[in-house]
Design a protein around this motif. Sequence first.
Motif, mmCIF file in Angstrom:
data_model
loop_
_atom_site.group_PDB
_atom_site.id
_atom_site.type_symbol
_atom_site.label_atom_id
_atom_site.label_comp_id
_atom_site.label_asym_id
_atom_site.label_seq_id
_atom_site.Cartn_x
_atom_site.Cartn_y
_atom_site.Cartn_z
ATOM 1 N N VAL A 43 -5.892 48.897 65.073
ATOM 2 C CA VAL A 43 -4.594 48.904 64.390
ATOM 3 C C VAL A 43 -4.578 50.110 63.468
ATOM 4 N N VAL A 44 -3.513 50.915 63.589
ATOM 5 C CA VAL A 44 -3.374 52.144 62.816
ATOM 6 C C VAL A 44 -2.148 52.037 61.920
ATOM 7 N N ARG A 45 -2.332 52.355 60.643
ATOM 8 C CA ARG A 45 -1.206 52.470 59.709
ATOM 9 C C ARG A 45 -0.599 53.858 59.880
ATOM 10 N N ILE A 46 0.670 53.900 60.255
ATOM 11 C CA ILE A 46 1.306 55.165 60.610
ATOM 12 C C ILE A 46 1.707 55.924 59.340
ATOM 13 N N ALA B 90 7.070 53.058 63.640
ATOM 14 C CA ALA B 90 6.850 51.783 62.957
ATOM 15 C C ALA B 90 5.836 52.006 61.839
ATOM 16 N N GLU B 91 5.666 50.992 61.015
ATOM 17 C CA GLU B 91 4.699 51.104 59.927
ATOM 18 C C GLU B 91 3.263 50.925 60.423
ATOM 19 N N TYR B 92 3.077 50.138 61.480
ATOM 20 C CA TYR B 92 1.746 49.914 62.041
ATOM 21 C C TYR B 92 1.838 49.941 63.556
ATOM 22 N N LEU B 93 0.722 50.283 64.199
ATOM 23 C CA LEU B 93 0.678 50.387 65.654
ATOM 24 C C LEU B 93 -0.617 49.774 66.166
ATOM 25 N N ARG B 94 -0.481 48.862 67.121
ATOM 26 C CA ARG B 94 -1.656 48.402 67.871
ATOM 27 C C ARG B 94 -1.960 49.421 68.950
ATOM 28 N N VAL B 95 -3.206 49.903 68.990
ATOM 29 C CA VAL B 95 -3.625 50.944 69.921
ATOM 30 C C VAL B 95 -4.621 50.349 70.920
#
Length: 398
Positions: free
Chosen positions: A29-32, A133-138
């Motif tokens: 999970v990355v905080r964009i 988005a504010e967060y991304l599942r990678v």
Amino acid sequence: MKAVTWQGRRDVRVEDVPDPGIEQPTDAVVRITSTGLCGSDLHLYEVLTPFMTPGDILGHEPMGVVEETGSEVTNLSPGDRVVVPFQISCGHCFMCSAGLMTQCETTQVTGEGMGAALFGYTRLYGAVPGAQAEYLRVPQAQFGPIKVPEGPADDRFVYLSDVLPTAWQAVAYAAVPPGGTLAVLGLGPIGDMCCRIARAQGVERVFGVDLVPERLARASQRGTEAYDLRVYDDEKELVRAIQDETGGRGPDAVIDAVGTEAHGSAAAKLAQTATGLLPRRLGGPLAERFAVDRLGALHLAIDLVRRGGTISLSGVYGGMADPMPMLTLFDKQIQLRMGQANVRRWTDSILPLLTDGDPLGVDDFATHRLPLADAERAYAIFQQKQDGAVKILMEPAR
């Protein structure tokens, strides 16, 4: 979290959606911190609407900070600064090992007969929630994310997600011979960067074609010979003008950085619009079997390139029933190369150009930096080519 969602033709909205989490051991999970608006996003905004579902999260050009990793992601740690490629690839299958990450056999969307899954890009490519988005599942985070140094602003690295490798591959596929010439059709973000990369690699004469004054001015400032399509009575006159600069033959290679929304293809535009206005249950099947592209840029490339030359397609096409001038392609012995960029194939070659000075001008490549909350405006001005919008980066609120 806040995210940009697709709700219909020319209708995007910033909404509250559930936060992503770890679903597989190869996830992160990355905080964009920054996320780009791409010309390919505009295809979803209008042309490819039959393949979208209301609520789809858009975007595929992100960078940010790792928040959490799955148990099999041993190369990343919380706090790492990363850029995430637009395609999702595993790094170890046959296709990835061959440098064809867009054909990754682990993430191929086989049910739709398509290649590797993409972030934020229609059910044809897996309908994976996107990066605006504010967060991304990678997914496949053991391979995909690219760690970058702390310090420089996001602008220095964010284009590794798409713009830089897409333009790099387009120039590589163009295979301009030593002392040769290159024409680039379309001077949006990809076309502009193609010109910069070609010049940096030693191509002495690069001809850039567009009809937006701001784009022509940007390209000419960095050594591209800019041609304004609007000043010619027809495209044949433009072809002759560039041929006159290349010994009467035409350039050795042409990059089509426009794709399916080319200016001037009125009948195909009407067909695209009509399909997009149909209910999705009707428009989707029709588009899959009978979709057409606006082929103006590709036809211009075929007319323009010299005999025995190369056309490199980086613009996105999606038609299934396009008329192609096969006799001309065959008679001129044109080599045609195309495909989504295989991001991780190229990033090791590009990174030194981002850490040793700024020869490609990425620090000031963006024309607009907007809050994620202004996504609706960002899409509108980019699609309508207003306010000098060439490249837009969005930042989630903190």
